[in-house]
Design a protein around this motif. Structure first.
Motif, PDB file in Angstrom:
ATOM      1  N   VAL A 149       0.836  -1.207   0.000  1.00 18.43           N
ATOM      2  CA  VAL A 149       0.000   0.000   0.000  1.00 18.43           C
ATOM      3  C   VAL A 149       0.866   1.249   0.000  1.00 18.43           C
ATOM      4  CG1 VAL A 149      -1.648   1.355   1.361  1.00 18.43           C
ATOM      5  CG2 VAL A 149      -1.998  -1.101   1.065  1.00 18.43           C
ATOM      6  N   ARG A 150       1.859   1.279   0.874  1.00 22.26           N
ATOM      7  CA  ARG A 150       2.720   2.462   0.986  1.00 22.26           C
ATOM      8  C   ARG A 150       3.526   2.708  -0.288  1.00 22.26           C
ATOM      9  NH1 ARG A 150       4.922   1.837   7.252  1.00 22.26           N
ATOM     10  NH2 ARG A 150       2.961   2.509   8.233  1.00 22.26           N
ATOM     11  N   ALA A 151       3.948   1.627  -0.930  1.00 24.90           N
ATOM     12  CA  ALA A 151       4.706   1.789  -2.171  1.00 24.90           C
ATOM     13  C   ALA A 151       3.832   2.300  -3.298  1.00 24.90           C
ATOM     14  CB  ALA A 151       5.347   0.460  -2.567  1.00 24.90           C
ATOM     15  N   ALA A 152       2.581   1.854  -3.334  1.00 27.15           N
ATOM     16  CA  ALA A 152       1.690   2.215  -4.435  1.00 27.15           C
ATOM     17  C   ALA A 152       1.078   3.599  -4.286  1.00 27.15           C
ATOM     18  CB  ALA A 152       0.572   1.173  -4.554  1.00 27.15           C
ATOM     19  N   GLN A 153       0.793   4.017  -3.073  1.00 28.39           N
ATOM     20  CA  GLN A 153       0.043   5.258  -2.853  1.00 28.39           C
ATOM     21  C   GLN A 153       0.616   6.484  -3.570  1.00 28.39           C
ATOM     22  OE1 GLN A 153      -0.277   5.252   1.516  1.00 28.39           O
ATOM     23  NE2 GLN A 153      -2.487   5.421   1.263  1.00 28.39           N
ATOM     24  N   PRO A 154       1.871   6.854  -3.350  1.00 21.30           N
ATOM     25  CA  PRO A 154       2.365   8.088  -3.974  1.00 21.30           C
ATOM     26  C   PRO A 154       2.423   8.023  -5.496  1.00 21.30           C
ATOM     27  CG  PRO A 154       4.166   6.893  -2.909  1.00 21.30           C
ATOM     28  CD  PRO A 154       2.900   6.224  -2.490  1.00 21.30           C
ATOM     29  N   ILE A 155       2.722   6.841  -6.037  1.00 22.70           N
ATOM     30  CA  ILE A 155       2.830   6.692  -7.489  1.00 22.70           C
ATOM     31  C   ILE A 155       1.464   6.853  -8.143  1.00 22.70           C
ATOM     32  CG2 ILE A 155       3.419   5.090  -9.351  1.00 22.70           C
ATOM     33  CD1 ILE A 155       5.471   3.864  -7.370  1.00 22.70           C
ATOM     34  N   LEU A 156       0.471   6.184  -7.596  1.00 21.93           N
ATOM     35  CA  LEU A 156      -0.881   6.272  -8.155  1.00 21.93           C
ATOM     36  C   LEU A 156      -1.467   7.660  -7.937  1.00 21.93           C
ATOM     37  CD1 LEU A 156      -2.256   2.781  -7.034  1.00 21.93           C
ATOM     38  CD2 LEU A 156      -1.315   3.434  -9.255  1.00 21.93           C
ATOM     39  N   ASP A 157      -1.192   8.252  -6.788  1.00 25.28           N
ATOM     40  CA  ASP A 157      -1.739   9.575  -6.500  1.00 25.28           C
ATOM     41  C   ASP A 157      -1.165  10.639  -7.429  1.00 25.28           C
ATOM     42  OD1 ASP A 157      -3.547  10.931  -4.440  1.00 25.28           O
ATOM     43  OD2 ASP A 157      -1.764  12.190  -4.317  1.00 25.28           O
ATOM     44  N   ASP A 158       0.116  10.538  -7.713  1.00 22.22           N
ATOM     45  CA  ASP A 158       0.759  11.519  -8.604  1.00 22.22           C
ATOM     46  C   ASP A 158       0.121  11.528  -9.995  1.00 22.22           C
ATOM     47  OD1 ASP A 158       2.509  12.418  -6.705  1.00 22.22           O
ATOM     48  OD2 ASP A 158       4.230  11.258  -7.408  1.00 22.22           O
ATOM     49  N   GLU A 159      -0.427  10.387 -10.405  1.00 25.37           N
ATOM     50  CA  GLU A 159      -1.008  10.280 -11.738  1.00 25.37           C
ATOM     51  C   GLU A 159      -2.542  10.224 -11.711  1.00 25.37           C
ATOM     52  OE1 GLU A 159       0.695  10.594 -14.433  1.00 25.37           O
ATOM     53  OE2 GLU A 159       2.631  10.653 -13.396  1.00 25.37           O
ATOM     54  N   ASP A 160      -3.132  10.552 -10.550  1.00 28.08           N
ATOM     55  CA  ASP A 160      -4.600  10.588 -10.398  1.00 28.08           C
ATOM     56  C   ASP A 160      -5.263   9.251 -10.674  1.00 28.08           C
ATOM     57  OD1 ASP A 160      -4.637  13.345  -9.779  1.00 28.08           O
ATOM     58  OD2 ASP A 160      -4.571  13.857 -11.909  1.00 28.08           O
ATOM     59  N   VAL A 161      -4.571   8.154 -10.375  1.00 21.71           N
ATOM     60  CA  VAL A 161      -5.145   6.831 -10.571  1.00 21.71           C
ATOM     61  C   VAL A 161      -5.851   6.388  -9.290  1.00 21.71           C
ATOM     62  CG1 VAL A 161      -4.674   4.398 -11.038  1.00 21.71           C
ATOM     63  CG2 VAL A 161      -3.444   6.174 -12.291  1.00 21.71           C
ATOM     64  N   LEU A 162      -7.107   6.058  -9.400  1.00 21.00           N
ATOM     65  CA  LEU A 162      -7.913   5.619  -8.279  1.00 21.00           C
ATOM     66  C   LEU A 162      -7.329   4.362  -7.654  1.00 21.00           C
ATOM     67  CD1 LEU A 162     -10.584   5.861  -6.667  1.00 21.00           C
ATOM     68  CD2 LEU A 162     -11.691   4.560  -8.503  1.00 21.00           C
ATOM     69  N   PHE A 163      -7.216   4.345  -6.331  1.00 21.47           N
ATOM     70  CA  PHE A 163      -6.637   3.222  -5.593  1.00 21.47           C
ATOM     71  C   PHE A 163      -7.596   2.870  -4.459  1.00 21.47           C
ATOM     72  CE2 PHE A 163      -2.703   1.862  -2.866  1.00 21.47           C
ATOM     73  CZ  PHE A 163      -3.034   0.524  -3.042  1.00 21.47           C
TER      74      PHE A 163
ATOM     75  N   THR B 107     -17.201  -2.985  -7.322  1.00 24.14           N
ATOM     76  CA  THR B 107     -18.460  -2.330  -7.672  1.00 24.14           C
ATOM     77  C   THR B 107     -18.287  -0.820  -7.729  1.00 24.14           C
ATOM     78  OG1 THR B 107     -19.772  -4.106  -6.680  1.00 24.14           O
ATOM     79  CG2 THR B 107     -20.865  -1.990  -6.977  1.00 24.14           C
ATOM     80  N   ALA B 108     -17.564  -0.284  -6.751  1.00 23.03           N
ATOM     81  CA  ALA B 108     -17.303   1.155  -6.741  1.00 23.03           C
ATOM     82  C   ALA B 108     -16.526   1.578  -7.979  1.00 23.03           C
ATOM     83  CB  ALA B 108     -16.543   1.539  -5.468  1.00 23.03           C
ATOM     84  N   VAL B 109     -15.462   0.829  -8.290  1.00 23.50           N
ATOM     85  CA  VAL B 109     -14.644   1.154  -9.458  1.00 23.50           C
ATOM     86  C   VAL B 109     -15.464   1.016 -10.744  1.00 23.50           C
ATOM     87  CG1 VAL B 109     -12.697   0.374 -10.862  1.00 23.50           C
ATOM     88  CG2 VAL B 109     -12.439   0.611  -8.392  1.00 23.50           C
ATOM     89  N   GLY B 110     -16.205  -0.063 -10.872  1.00 21.59           N
ATOM     90  CA  GLY B 110     -17.005  -0.263 -12.081  1.00 21.59           C
ATOM     91  C   GLY B 110     -18.053   0.819 -12.271  1.00 21.59           C
TER      92      GLY B 110
ATOM     93  N   CYS C 181     -12.660  10.266 -12.799  1.00 18.31           N
ATOM     94  CA  CYS C 181     -12.976   9.073 -12.011  1.00 18.31           C
ATOM     95  C   CYS C 181     -12.829   9.352 -10.523  1.00 18.31           C
ATOM     96  CB  CYS C 181     -12.058   7.915 -12.407  1.00 18.31           C
ATOM     97  SG  CYS C 181     -12.325   7.294 -14.091  1.00 18.31           S
ATOM     98  N   LEU C 182     -11.799  10.094 -10.151  1.00 13.83           N
ATOM     99  CA  LEU C 182     -11.619  10.438  -8.747  1.00 13.83           C
ATOM    100  C   LEU C 182     -12.782  11.279  -8.239  1.00 13.83           C
ATOM    101  CD1 LEU C 182      -7.830  11.331  -8.379  1.00 13.83           C
ATOM    102  CD2 LEU C 182      -8.997   9.197  -7.824  1.00 13.83           C
ATOM    103  N   GLY C 183     -13.217  12.213  -9.044  1.00 15.11           N
ATOM    104  CA  GLY C 183     -14.332  13.060  -8.648  1.00 15.11           C
ATOM    105  C   GLY C 183     -15.613  12.272  -8.449  1.00 15.11           C
ATOM    106  N   GLU C 184     -15.831  11.276  -9.289  1.00 15.07           N
ATOM    107  CA  GLU C 184     -17.033  10.453  -9.173  1.00 15.07           C
ATOM    108  C   GLU C 184     -16.994   9.567  -7.927  1.00 15.07           C
ATOM    109  OE1 GLU C 184     -19.714  10.520 -10.819  1.00 15.07           O
ATOM    110  OE2 GLU C 184     -19.227  11.623 -12.666  1.00 15.07           O
ATOM    111  N   MET C 185     -15.804   9.133  -7.516  1.00 14.46           N
ATOM    112  CA  MET C 185     -15.679   8.193  -6.414  1.00 14.46           C
ATOM    113  C   MET C 185     -16.258   8.750  -5.116  1.00 14.46           C
ATOM    114  SD  MET C 185     -14.507   5.121  -5.888  1.00 14.46           S
ATOM    115  CE  MET C 185     -13.868   4.030  -4.606  1.00 14.46           C
TER     116      MET C 185
END
Length: 380
Positions: A113-127, A309-312, A332-336
């Motif tokens: 989780v810690r490794a993925a968070q900053p990388i995905l957040d920098d690119e606005d990828v929903l996690f 379900t949330a992601v879909g 996608c982030l805004g919709e979440m």
């Protein structure tokens, strides 16, 4: 929707995304369709392998149900091995975000989780994690003064951890307390839950017992920076007075002990944890969900289905107007944050920190004789 072709190697995610297994699943009707990828970050082997398989199956089923028929788009669900200790997760996430990833579900261990968070957040990828239990992942370093560190991160985990154990996480992980004290005010189960959690997290209980004066005196000598009170609110009042009288610089922590009239004359800054209060919903189907997805749910399968379900649901809203997967990410982030639906584990919506609303232990801080809600901790 086109499904992924099994586990993607940590060092070859990009290659596998274009492998024969994936390309072979593309039908003639999909020719020319744009592709959006949902990564599922779970261990491919080791003691959590079965849980990982359940998460993958649940996410695939849920995404297909909600985002399997989006005109002009093909949604792929691919597995990414997080390893037993999250090793190489950063490389895998970097390759995903450099491609057409729009979301990642999973993260069954803290390192991943810690490794993925900053990388995905920098690119606005929903996690979205169905398993994460660490407070600072959504609340920042101090849950008593929460500050969301990653706006792309959400959790569907349902609270099951005792409030006493959640307070131990707060003390050791949030406050950075290496030494803590425990006063037994008549609830040995709370004492045991707190003490065991502190030990598991690498902290040390340097003073423990039912004699308030002795515990506080030892706590001061040993440099304790947090004091947990279990049981009777009257005992908590005594502890508060003794801490102030001794000049001990320590945060007072409690669960049931902070009920009653404790807050009427106690010092500001005490932190209370209360159990999750998740609302049940009509149509909850966790009882038959295992049959629907074809594998045993394990510990995280139901929450993973809710994450899928949330992601879909989000993808069905944010992909159609987008010109590419990367351009869809922010929408996608805004919709979440707007979601609210009946999931396999109950009502699913998210608070301002990205945590499951009502599904986690609630923290509150005493300020001027009133308890102010400070944040939540996702349950294990």
């Amino acid at each position: 929707m086109r499904r992924g072709a099994g586990w993607a190697a940590l060092t070859a995610v990009a290659a596998l995304l274009s492998s024969c297994g994936l390309v072979g699943a593309l039908g003639d009707d999909d020719a020319g369709a744009q592709t959006a990828t949902v990564g599922v970050l779970v261990p491919a082997e080791g003691w959590q392998q079965a849980d990982g398989e359940a998460v993958l199956a649940a996410v695939r089923a849920a995404v297909e149900e909600r985002a399997g028929d989006i005109g002009g788009w093909t949604v792929e669900v691919v597995a990414v091995d997080e390893g037993e200790k999250g090793e190489a997760t950063a490389d895998a996430m970097t390759q995903l975000v450099d491609g057409d990833a729009v979301a990642v579900v999973g993260g069954l261990n803290t390192a991943a989780v810690r490794a993925a968070q900053p990388i995905l957040d920098d690119e606005d990828v929903l996690f979205v994690s169905p398993a994460d239990v660490v407070p600072e992942h959504t609340l920042g370093a101090d849950p008593s003064a929460p500050l969301r560190p990653y706006r792309s991160y959400f959790r569907t985990a349902v609270g099951a951890e005792p409030p006493a154990a959640a307070l131990a996480r707060y003390a050791v992980s949030g406050l950075g307390a290496e030494a803590v004290a425990v006063v037994d005010g008549g609830d040995p189960a709370e004492v045991r839950a707190f003490t065991e959690a502190v030990d598991d997290l690498g902290g040390a209980v340097v003073a423990s017992g039912s004699d308030v004066g002795t515990v506080i005196s030892t706590a001061r000598t040993e440099g304790a920076t947090a004091v947990f009170v279990a049981g009777d609110p009257d005992v908590a009042v005594q502890v508060d007075r003794q801490v102030r009288s001794a000049g001990l610089e320590a945060t007072l922590l409690g669960a049931t002990a902070f009920g009653g009239d404790f807050g009427d004359d106690a010092a500001d800054g005490a932190v209370r944890a209360q159990p999750a209060e998740l609302d049940a919903t009509a149509g909850v189907r966790s009882g038959r969900l295992a049959d629907e997805i074809g594998v045993a749910l394990g510990e995280f399968g139901a929450a993973a289905h809710d994450a899928g379900t949330a992601v879909g649901t989000v993808l069905a809203r944010c992909l159609p107007p987008a010109s590419s997967a990367s351009s869809a990410r922010r929408g996608c982030l805004g919709e979440m944050s707007q979601l609210d639906f009946a999931g396999a584990t109950g009502e699913v919506s998210f608070d301002e920190y990205g945590d499951r609303a009502g599904g986690s232990v609630r923290f509150s801080v005493l300020q001027e004789e009133a308890w102010e809600v400070a944040g939540v901790e996702a349950g294990s």
